[in-house]
Design an enzyme around this catalytic site. Sequence first.
Site, PDB file in Angstrom:
ATOM      1  N   ALA A 117       0.876  -1.184   0.000  1.00  0.00           N
ATOM      2  CA  ALA A 117       0.000   0.000   0.000  1.00  0.00           C
ATOM      3  C   ALA A 117       0.907   1.226   0.000  1.00  0.00           C
ATOM      4  CB  ALA A 117      -0.894  -0.021   1.230  1.00  0.00           C
ATOM      5  N   ASP A 148       5.191   1.503   3.086  1.00  0.00           N
ATOM      6  CA  ASP A 148       4.044   0.595   3.021  1.00  0.00           C
ATOM      7  C   ASP A 148       3.079   1.008   4.128  1.00  0.00           C
ATOM      8  OD1 ASP A 148       2.250  -1.476   3.036  1.00  0.00           O
ATOM      9  OD2 ASP A 148       3.766  -3.045   2.781  1.00  0.00           O
ATOM     10  N   HIS A 149       1.958   1.549   3.706  1.00  0.00           N
ATOM     11  CA  HIS A 149       1.007   2.089   4.686  1.00  0.00           C
ATOM     12  C   HIS A 149       0.401   0.990   5.554  1.00  0.00           C
ATOM     13  CE1 HIS A 149      -1.222   5.145   6.520  1.00  0.00           C
ATOM     14  NE2 HIS A 149      -1.699   5.788   5.469  1.00  0.00           N
ATOM     15  N   ARG A 150       0.572  -0.257   5.141  1.00  0.00           N
ATOM     16  CA  ARG A 150       0.072  -1.349   5.981  1.00  0.00           C
ATOM     17  C   ARG A 150       0.922  -1.464   7.244  1.00  0.00           C
ATOM     18  NH1 ARG A 150       0.536  -6.430   2.449  1.00  0.00           N
ATOM     19  NH2 ARG A 150       2.624  -5.539   2.326  1.00  0.00           N
TER      20      ARG A 150
END
Length: 570
Positions: free
Chosen positions: A366, A542-544
């Site tokens: 993400a 990575d926004h996760r």
Amino acid sequence: MTIQVTVPDVGEAGEVEVIEVLVAVGDIVAKDDSLVVLESDKASMEIPSPYAGKVVNIAVKEGDSVEEGSLIVELDVEGESESESESEAKAKAEAADKTQENDRPAPSEPKEPIAATAPSKAVEEQAAEVSSSETIDQLVVVPDVGDAGEVTVTELLVKLGDVVEADDSILVLESDKASMEIPSPFGGEVIEILVEDGAVVTEGDPLVKLRTTQRTQQKTSPQTPTHQAVKGAAAEPVVEEKNLTPVVETSSPQSPSQESVGEVANEKIHAGPAVRKQAREYGVNLSQVTGTGQKDRVLKEDVQAFIKAQLKTREGSAAGQVPAGGGIPPIPSIDFSKFGEIELRPLSRVRRSSARNLHRSWLNVAHVTQFDEADITDLEVFRKSQNLELASAGDKLTPLAFLIKACVHALIKYPQFNSSIDVDYEYLTLKKYYNIGIAVETPDGLVVPVVRDADKKGVVELARESAKLAGQARDKKLPLDAMQGATFTISSLGGIGGTAFTPIVNAPEVAILGVSRASMGPVWDGQAFAPRMLLPLSLSYDHRAIDGAEAARFANYLTQVLGDVRRLIL
Ligand code: CAO
């Protein structure tokens, strides 16, 4: 009584292969239910049951080669009206007698072999004698739609019972680029509409079934494969000739031609009618199914496996794991030479591998990119002064060595940037080692060697090592293990130019720092604008695994460290 159902006249095909057995012993079948699928070199045909009854014996299995007259199944038709069965069998026997070809027992005998589908030559001749016309059911299928691949039915222009002339438009198909009215290749009554508004179809998919009435002299001989269900008007109650060639195909939307029979489509997608029907029922585009049968023929199991894979993909997507390529609409493969001169340049192994890795990361991560600017005016003064001293030893500091050092400091302060996220989202794996990957441009493509244990090395050593790795990468002399184990990556385009870019995270890492070219710019110091050397930073993460606020803090911390390199010794 027991009826033997045998292979009908298969025309020039001679031997045909049993590719599917559609019934089991004990099954109750209705008249015209398909029993088996036979396939010649050119086409497939379903063999319908001539009577309702119970299957008491199956004489063939998938893969068997059979020919006209070979026993297929035995049916117990005692439940049927004896007189009806007898009269049908009698009609067949009488027809066969006409050509003296019939050496079969009389129809009233308990085991009457009945040619199941295509009328024997004799039956056709009988039909010709007693009838002046016959009806022929023909399918109109999606023609060659060029590069479009999948097209959508946007308008149905006919309804059941309509009588259309050849070339009358029957529906409208629409691709990304254009709409096209599909003309009927022949005249007839619309007896079945096989698609609805909004249906997505591809070349060869059936659209409507038309019933035409023809003079018997015009009928197609059984030696000529057609896609016609011939209903002899008087000789037989119903003798349906299944196709040896499953589709009537038009060569293009503009110039429908009944002569260009569906062998083209057949060659493209090798599948029997039963499989096509199954695919239609489940909305499966057969061109996307990998056939595992002979000559890559698509089997029912292949369609089932395809559906299973699609469902898995969706489950995976729901859980956030997107298998590579799964569920992603493919980019159409276009013949560019149609538009101008082209050259095919094979991709190097490095480029292929990096393309796969980048695609995988792009699909899984993400991505968000945080931008910032570091004031490296003082750093540059220091770097240049150091370079004067280092030159004699053959060393040189570029901004990269300082960036590696600054990143290690930021990674220690914000450990989630030096982590990997568990595929089930249960935990982050925080790494207590600091291995920094450096994206290096080489003639063969992008390579990412790794500076190991960067936290344990000084700036000069980092400069030396990164220069050595970059050189080895360009000379194709990198040891394999030099590209493994990175925990964070820096991609520096500073030596080339640009003001910002959005690098792709090198998964399973969770962040990457993109560095663009530093340039002088005015900075407000509270009283006046001062000229400062500003280094653009692009932190993709990575926004996760990482929140936006953390990314802003990480980037900000980096700018502070780079803005005052004395912090590096803290
Ligand atoms: N701003 C201004 N100047 C910069 C700079 C920056 N951010 N970064 C480097 N420079 C200068 C250097 O100081 C050097 O100048 P001098 O020769 O006057 O000292 C010059 O640009 C060339 O530097 P370099 O590129 O040879 O060395 P480097 O250590 O900065 O970079 C490496 C090494 C391997 C990162 C680089 O050569 C490279 O391959 N970059 C491309 C990476 C890439 O393709 N990334 C894209 C990946 S897609 O995500």
